[in-house]
Write a protein that holds these residues in place. Structure first.
Motif, PDB file in Angstrom:
ATOM      1  N   ALA A  34       0.751  -1.156  -0.104  1.00  0.00           N
ATOM      2  CA  ALA A  34       0.004   0.019   0.012  1.00  0.00           C
ATOM      3  C   ALA A  34       1.040   1.214   0.006  1.00  0.00           C
ATOM      4  N   SER A  35       2.186   1.247   0.298  1.00  0.00           N
ATOM      5  CA  SER A  35       2.947   2.248   0.585  1.00  0.00           C
ATOM      6  C   SER A  35       4.364   1.882   0.187  1.00  0.00           C
ATOM      7  N   ALA A  36       5.127   2.807   0.190  1.00  0.00           N
ATOM      8  CA  ALA A  36       6.847   2.707  -0.205  1.00  0.00           C
ATOM      9  C   ALA A  36       7.592   2.438   0.820  1.00  0.00           C
ATOM     10  N   GLU A  37       6.930   2.480   2.068  1.00  0.00           N
ATOM     11  CA  GLU A  37       7.825   2.154   3.402  1.00  0.00           C
ATOM     12  C   GLU A  37       8.370   0.980   3.355  1.00  0.00           C
ATOM     13  N   GLY A  38       9.677   0.766   3.702  1.00  0.00           N
ATOM     14  CA  GLY A  38      10.694  -0.434   3.940  1.00  0.00           C
ATOM     15  C   GLY A  38      11.004  -0.809   2.638  1.00  0.00           C
ATOM     16  N   LEU A  39      10.832  -0.192   1.471  1.00  0.00           N
ATOM     17  CA  LEU A  39      11.199  -0.455   0.063  1.00  0.00           C
ATOM     18  C   LEU A  39      12.544   0.453  -0.224  1.00  0.00           C
ATOM     19  N   ASP A  40      13.402  -0.406  -1.041  1.00  0.00           N
ATOM     20  CA  ASP A  40      14.627   0.407  -1.604  1.00  0.00           C
ATOM     21  C   ASP A  40      14.092   0.936  -3.032  1.00  0.00           C
ATOM     22  N   ALA A  41      13.212   0.259  -3.545  1.00  0.00           N
ATOM     23  CA  ALA A  41      12.674   0.643  -5.093  1.00  0.00           C
ATOM     24  C   ALA A  41      11.464   0.222  -5.113  1.00  0.00           C
ATOM     25  N   ALA A  42      10.352   1.015  -5.871  1.00  0.00           N
ATOM     26  CA  ALA A  42       8.983   0.373  -6.047  1.00  0.00           C
ATOM     27  C   ALA A  42       8.625   0.983  -7.559  1.00  0.00           C
ATOM     28  N   PHE A  43       7.808  -0.081  -7.947  1.00  0.00           N
ATOM     29  CA  PHE A  43       7.062   0.294  -9.120  1.00  0.00           C
ATOM     30  C   PHE A  43       5.746   0.974  -8.955  1.00  0.00           C
ATOM     31  N   VAL A  44       5.490   1.945  -9.696  1.00  0.00           N
ATOM     32  CA  VAL A  44       4.233   2.492  -9.313  1.00  0.00           C
ATOM     33  C   VAL A  44       3.697   3.300 -10.757  1.00  0.00           C
ATOM     34  N   GLY A  45       2.323   3.058 -10.855  1.00  0.00           N
ATOM     35  CA  GLY A  45       1.675   3.546 -12.162  1.00  0.00           C
ATOM     36  C   GLY A  45       1.028   4.777 -11.878  1.00  0.00           C
ATOM     37  N   VAL A  46       0.997   5.616 -13.081  1.00  0.00           N
ATOM     38  CA  VAL A  46       0.159   6.884 -13.063  1.00  0.00           C
ATOM     39  C   VAL A  46      -0.684   6.860 -14.255  1.00  0.00           C
ATOM     40  N   PRO A  47      -1.802   6.364 -14.057  1.00  0.00           N
ATOM     41  CA  PRO A  47      -2.774   6.161 -15.265  1.00  0.00           C
ATOM     42  C   PRO A  47      -3.337   7.218 -15.857  1.00  0.00           C
ATOM     43  N   LEU A  48      -2.717   8.312 -16.620  1.00  0.00           N
ATOM     44  CA  LEU A  48      -3.181   9.371 -16.782  1.00  0.00           C
ATOM     45  C   LEU A  48      -2.895   9.828 -18.342  1.00  0.00           C
ATOM     46  N   ASP A  49      -3.843  10.246 -19.047  1.00  0.00           N
ATOM     47  CA  ASP A  49      -3.520  10.686 -20.556  1.00  0.00           C
ATOM     48  C   ASP A  49      -4.459  11.756 -20.721  1.00  0.00           C
ATOM     49  N   THR A  50      -4.620  12.624 -19.913  1.00  0.00           N
ATOM     50  CA  THR A  50      -5.630  13.779 -20.159  1.00  0.00           C
ATOM     51  C   THR A  50      -4.643  14.823 -20.614  1.00  0.00           C
ATOM     52  N   GLY A  51      -3.401  14.860 -20.723  1.00  0.00           N
ATOM     53  CA  GLY A  51      -2.596  15.627 -21.472  1.00  0.00           C
ATOM     54  C   GLY A  51      -1.992  15.298 -22.684  1.00  0.00           C
ATOM     55  N   PRO A 123      11.439   5.591  -7.089  1.00  0.00           N
ATOM     56  CA  PRO A 123      10.149   5.088  -7.626  1.00  0.00           C
ATOM     57  C   PRO A 123      10.654   4.803  -9.223  1.00  0.00           C
ATOM     58  N   LEU A 124      10.133   3.590  -9.794  1.00  0.00           N
ATOM     59  CA  LEU A 124      10.164   3.334 -11.098  1.00  0.00           C
ATOM     60  C   LEU A 124       8.703   3.322 -11.527  1.00  0.00           C
ATOM     61  N   THR A 125       8.218   4.376 -12.465  1.00  0.00           N
ATOM     62  CA  THR A 125       6.986   4.846 -13.085  1.00  0.00           C
ATOM     63  C   THR A 125       6.660   4.207 -13.954  1.00  0.00           C
ATOM     64  N   LEU A 126       5.255   3.800 -14.257  1.00  0.00           N
ATOM     65  CA  LEU A 126       4.679   3.378 -15.287  1.00  0.00           C
ATOM     66  C   LEU A 126       3.609   4.246 -15.953  1.00  0.00           C
ATOM     67  N   GLY A 127       4.008   4.979 -16.784  1.00  0.00           N
ATOM     68  CA  GLY A 127       2.885   6.039 -17.201  1.00  0.00           C
ATOM     69  C   GLY A 127       1.750   5.331 -18.410  1.00  0.00           C
ATOM     70  N   GLY A 128       0.969   6.081 -18.382  1.00  0.00           N
ATOM     71  CA  GLY A 128       0.598   7.659 -18.479  1.00  0.00           C
ATOM     72  C   GLY A 128       1.379   8.415 -19.526  1.00  0.00           C
ATOM     73  N   ASP A 129       0.830   9.732 -19.740  1.00  0.00           N
ATOM     74  CA  ASP A 129       1.444  10.343 -20.695  1.00  0.00           C
ATOM     75  C   ASP A 129       2.677  11.052 -20.026  1.00  0.00           C
ATOM     76  N   HIS A 130       3.450  12.025 -20.831  1.00  0.00           N
ATOM     77  CA  HIS A 130       4.637  12.723 -20.345  1.00  0.00           C
ATOM     78  C   HIS A 130       4.300  13.714 -19.481  1.00  0.00           C
ATOM     79  N   THR A 131       3.038  14.117 -19.270  1.00  0.00           N
ATOM     80  CA  THR A 131       2.674  15.159 -18.325  1.00  0.00           C
ATOM     81  C   THR A 131       3.238  14.893 -17.065  1.00  0.00           C
ATOM     82  N   ILE A 132       3.247  13.444 -16.656  1.00  0.00           N
ATOM     83  CA  ILE A 132       3.334  13.183 -15.263  1.00  0.00           C
ATOM     84  C   ILE A 132       4.636  13.356 -14.627  1.00  0.00           C
ATOM     85  N   THR A 133       5.824  13.459 -15.733  1.00  0.00           N
ATOM     86  CA  THR A 133       7.080  13.745 -15.284  1.00  0.00           C
ATOM     87  C   THR A 133       7.304  15.067 -14.497  1.00  0.00           C
TER      88      THR A 133
END
Length: 320
Positions: A34-51, A123-133
């Motif tokens: 549910a959170s990044a606590e205790g992790l060295d790295a995490a995959f996280v999604g940002v499912p946005l394409d409004t941009g 964080p290692l991010t799964l996009g999503g459009d490039h607005t998220i950066t």
């Protein structure tokens, strides 16, 4: 159980023991937290394409990348990297975005990444459009100060406005410059190409101090020498990797919203990411996968592999 085969960390289950279609659809079938606590790295999604400015659909990128990631295994046999023997990694799900309000989505992303970064997780991010950066880098710079940037893309994404709006997927790096989120002397853009509305489309970037490597300077050659130059330029200060899948030629990655012909090859993509080994990488993203334009799933599969390669070059990853 993911904890097996001699590692004290989370490990993707082997298809020798767990069928690939089985289980929750997480990145590489890793545990979901549910959170990044205790992790060295995490995959996280940002499912946005409004941009997006052309074909929508990148909101479904994180889901499809996760689905295709079942083909990615524990070790990087080419580089010897053993990330799951080195770092505690998990999938922490998606940022809840506001599909009807792009500035509000940026706020939600920024606040989510402030928490991730504060926990000490990369964080290692799964996009999503490039607005998220843009909001991600707001959170990064809050902790690390202005960061260096290795940016792979067909487009510079340094526009100012479109249809009167200052926030969309063609403007994130201009907004970052204006807010001093980037160390402009350590920004490299690779694979840029395509037609333009301006006779000198790279002028803004070069005026800021960016190094721009158009795609035609990359054709038919290894990018290993280029990445040697990039490593010297980046030094030991914090670096962020932002990889737009349209940096690759649409022959390899057709599932994206704004494809441009004559792009990079997957082999060159690997040379770029592997060339970041040894840098102080504090975050990464892979954006603009729009699965419905590639029914084979190959674009998302390529994205999943590139995210794994990014994981493999993070600080602290051991080699076999």
């Amino acid at each position: 159980a993911p904890r097996r085969w001699g590692s004290q960390f989370n490990v993707p289950p082997s298809a020798q023991f767990v069928a690939r279609p089985v289980g929750v659809c997480s990145m590489m079938k890793l545990p979901v937290q549910a959170s990044a606590e205790g992790l060295d790295a995490a995959f996280v999604g940002v499912p946005l394409d409004t941009g997006t400015s052309n074909r929508p659909g990148a909101r479904f990128g994180p889901r499809q990348i996760r689905a295709e990631s079942v083909m990615v295994r524990r070790y990087n046999a080419s580089t010897g990297a053993a990330p799951f023997d080195s770092l505690q990694v998990a999938d922490i799900g998606d940022v809840n975005v506001n599909l009807y309000n792009l500035p509000d989505s940026c706020r939600l992303i920024r606040e989510s990444y402030q928490k991730i970064v504060a926990s000490g997780c990369v964080p290692l991010t799964l996009g999503g459009d490039h607005t998220i950066t843009y909001p991600i880098l707001q959170a990064m710079a809050e902790k690390h100060g202005p960061v260096g940037l290795v940016h792979v893309d067909a487009h510079t994404d340094t526009g100012d406005r479109a249809l009167g709006e200052k926030i969309y997927h063609g403007t994130p790096f201009r907004r970052c410059v204006e807010e001093r989120l980037l160390d402009c002397s350590r920004v490299v853009q690779i694979g840029i190409r395509g037609s333009s509305y301006d006779p000198d489309p790279y002028k803004y970037c070069r005026d800021q101090g960016f190094r721009v490597f158009p795609a035609e300077e990359c054709w038919s050659k290894s990018l290993v020498p280029l990445m040697g130059e990039v490593r010297k330029q980046m030094g030991d200060k914090p670096v962020y990797i932002s990889f737009d899948i349209d940096g690759l030629d649409p022959a390899y990655a057709p599932g994206t919203g704004t494809p441009e012909i004559a792009g990079l090859t997957p082999a060159q993509a690997l040379e770029i990411i592997r060339g970041c080994k040894g840098l102080n990488v504090v975050g990464c993203d892979l954006v603009e996968v729009a699965p419905m334009y590639d029914i084979s799933g190959n674009t998302a599969l390529l994205g999943a592999n590139l995210l794994f390669e990014m994981l493999c070059v993070l600080p602290g990853v051991k080699t076999m």
